[in-house]
Design a protein around this motif. Structure first.
Motif, short mmCIF file in Angstrom:
data_model
loop_
_atom_site.label_atom_id
_atom_site.label_comp_id
_atom_site.label_asym_id
_atom_site.label_seq_id
_atom_site.Cartn_x
_atom_site.Cartn_y
_atom_site.Cartn_z
N ASP A 22 0.84 -1.21 0.00
CA ASP A 22 0.00 0.00 0.00
C ASP A 22 0.87 1.25 0.00
N GLU A 23 1.95 1.23 0.80
CA GLU A 23 2.86 2.39 0.83
C GLU A 23 3.55 2.57 -0.51
N ILE A 24 3.90 1.47 -1.16
CA ILE A 24 4.51 1.57 -2.48
C ILE A 24 3.56 2.24 -3.47
N GLU A 25 2.31 1.82 -3.45
CA GLU A 25 1.33 2.43 -4.36
C GLU A 25 1.16 3.92 -4.08
N GLN A 26 1.19 4.30 -2.80
CA GLN A 26 1.10 5.72 -2.45
C GLN A 26 2.32 6.49 -2.96
N ARG A 27 3.50 5.90 -2.80
CA ARG A 27 4.72 6.57 -3.28
C ARG A 27 4.65 6.79 -4.80
N LEU A 28 4.15 5.79 -5.51
CA LEU A 28 4.11 5.90 -6.96
C LEU A 28 3.15 6.99 -7.43
N LYS A 29 2.19 7.37 -6.60
CA LYS A 29 1.29 8.47 -6.95
C LYS A 29 2.01 9.82 -6.96
N ALA A 30 3.21 9.86 -6.39
CA ALA A 30 4.00 11.09 -6.38
C ALA A 30 4.72 11.34 -7.71
N ILE A 31 4.69 10.36 -8.62
CA ILE A 31 5.30 10.54 -9.93
C ILE A 31 4.32 11.30 -10.81
N VAL A 32 4.78 12.36 -11.45
CA VAL A 32 3.92 13.18 -12.31
C VAL A 32 4.37 13.10 -13.76
N SER A 33 3.45 13.45 -14.63
CA SER A 33 3.77 13.59 -16.05
C SER A 33 4.11 15.05 -16.34
N ILE A 34 5.15 15.27 -17.14
CA ILE A 34 5.59 16.62 -17.49
C ILE A 34 5.51 16.81 -19.00
N THR A 35 4.90 17.91 -19.42
CA THR A 35 4.88 18.31 -20.83
C THR A 35 5.41 19.74 -20.92
N THR A 36 6.39 19.95 -21.80
CA THR A 36 6.96 21.28 -21.93
C THR A 36 6.89 21.75 -23.38
N LEU A 37 6.72 23.06 -23.55
CA LEU A 37 6.71 23.70 -24.87
C LEU A 37 7.89 24.65 -24.96
N VAL A 38 8.64 24.51 -26.04
CA VAL A 38 9.90 25.24 -26.22
C VAL A 38 9.83 26.01 -27.54
N PRO A 39 10.25 27.28 -27.57
CA PRO A 39 10.20 28.05 -28.82
C PRO A 39 11.05 27.42 -29.93
N GLU A 40 10.62 27.60 -31.17
CA GLU A 40 11.34 27.02 -32.30
C GLU A 40 12.74 27.59 -32.45
N HIS A 41 12.95 28.84 -32.00
CA HIS A 41 14.26 29.46 -32.14
C HIS A 41 15.21 29.11 -30.99
N ALA A 42 14.77 28.29 -30.04
CA ALA A 42 15.63 27.93 -28.90
C ALA A 42 16.84 27.13 -29.38
N GLN A 43 17.94 27.27 -28.66
CA GLN A 43 19.16 26.56 -29.03
C GLN A 43 18.94 25.05 -29.07
N THR A 44 18.14 24.54 -28.13
CA THR A 44 17.97 23.10 -28.01
C THR A 44 16.82 22.54 -28.84
N ALA A 45 16.10 23.40 -29.56
CA ALA A 45 14.89 22.97 -30.26
C ALA A 45 15.18 21.91 -31.32
N ASP A 46 16.24 22.12 -32.11
CA ASP A 46 16.53 21.18 -33.19
C ASP A 46 16.96 19.81 -32.66
N ILE A 47 17.60 19.79 -31.50
CA ILE A 47 18.11 18.54 -30.94
C ILE A 47 17.06 17.82 -30.11
N LEU A 48 16.38 18.57 -29.24
CA LEU A 48 15.47 17.96 -28.27
C LEU A 48 14.00 18.13 -28.62
#
Length: 327
Positions: A22-48
């Motif tokens: 039960d504690e393991i299942e509770q710990r796993l609820k602390a993992i979140v999904s992340i979505t990020t938006l990056v400008p096309e002119h950013a240095q890392t845009a072409d790579i990442l």
């Protein structure tokens, strides 16, 4: 007897863990999904890319989320989705290029448990077994992994970890995943998928996880000053790899110090400030040892049948990349 409690048998996956299922299942609820938006002119845009997705870990320190830095580099918008179907904006508190770790602050309340951060007094060693590498999605996104080695790692993007956790088997959604020990405490953050890295003594297919050791100094700085001090490490903005025992420039960020100085893809690096590097790790460390950002790095390159010394005025990475948008 009709009211007698039925005790469920322990899941075999977690029989060696020090906390309950039960504690393991509770710990796993602390993992979140992340979505990020990056400008096309950013240095890392072409790579990442300009839209990036991965995982993060809601930790028991100042309401922060820890993730792998490349997910949030130069991001203009960062969205967090929780196990409770909450979606909120977040700001970047810190991206530490040297370790590869990033910290986020949700801009609204999220009602999920937190994961404790290990105090790192218990050493992890090669051969240690029975860790969880957990992505967003609970048990279905959790893989039981072993520590194959704790060797160093050098990435072609001016990146060196003196110690990393090489875990196996591989997690299919490794970016920002939580490496948890048998106590359910955070020990590392998923970063890469690797096959047979140079430091491997045998065949390897798995993930590289970043140890969370640097976090405690970051927490101290944030509590004291409200921020983490910028690194003064010199940055050149090129990608270098070893090909047929030569240090070859694979590419460069646009407008990077190396590109502006005239270094090109395909150049072969012979010396750094007069020193002939023996390894890629040494090559990068010779640059960093030259002093703070702004110092000139003299690089001897071979281009065709000619040898040329190019002086590169180094810079802080933060001066080249887009800084985080704060809401």
């Amino acid at each position: 007897m009709a009211d007698e409690k039925i005790i469920q048998p322990r899941s075999e996956r977690f029989e060696d863990f020090k906390i309950s299922d039960d504690e393991i299942e509770q710990r796993l609820k602390a993992i979140v999904s992340i979505t990020t938006l990056v400008p096309e002119h950013a240095q890392t845009a072409d790579i990442l890319g300009t839209k990036r997705t991965g995982n993060g870990v809601f930790i028991n320190q100042m309401g922060l989320i820890i993730t792998v830095g490349y997910l949030i580099a130069e991001a203009r918008q960062i969205w967090i989705t929780t196990a409770n179907n909450e979606t909120v904006l977040a700001d970047t508190v810190m991206y530490d290029y040297e370790s590869g770790l990033g910290l986020l602050k949700p801009l609204d309340t999220i009602t999920i448990p937190t994961i404790p951060v290990s105090d790192c007094n218990r050493q992890i060693n090669a051969g240690d077994c029975g860790f969880m590498l957990a992505g967003f999605g609970g048990l279905e996104q959790t893989v039981i992994v072993d520590i194959g080695s704790c060797n160093s790692f050098t990435g072609y993007w001016e990146y060196v970890l003196d110690r990393a956790f090489y875990t196996t088997p591989a997690h299919p959604n490794w970016g920002g995943a939580a490496l948890l020990d048998k106590r359910g405490e955070l020990r590392g953050i998923g970063s890469l998928y690797l096959e047979n890295p140079p430091t491997s003594q045998s065949e390897f297919s798995g993930n590289l996880c970043i140890p969370i050791d640097p976090l405690w100094s970051f927490f101290s700085e944030i509590k004291t000053t409200g921020r983490v001090k910028d690194s003064d490490r010199p940055y050149l903005g090129f990608f270098v790899s070893v090909i047929e025992e030569q240090f070859v420039v694979l590419g460069l960020y646009k407008s990077s110090p190396a590109a502006l100085a005239g270094i090109s893809s395909g150049d072969i690096i012979k010396t750094i400030n007069g020193v002939v590097p023996k390894t890629l790790e040494q090559l990068f460390k010779e640059i960093w040892n030259a002093g703070p950002a702004g110092n000139v790095i003299s690089i001897e390159i071979e281009r065709g049948d000619k040898h040329t010394i190019i002086d590169v005025v180094s810079a802080k990475r933060k001066a080249i990349w887009i800084n985080p948008t704060l809401h």
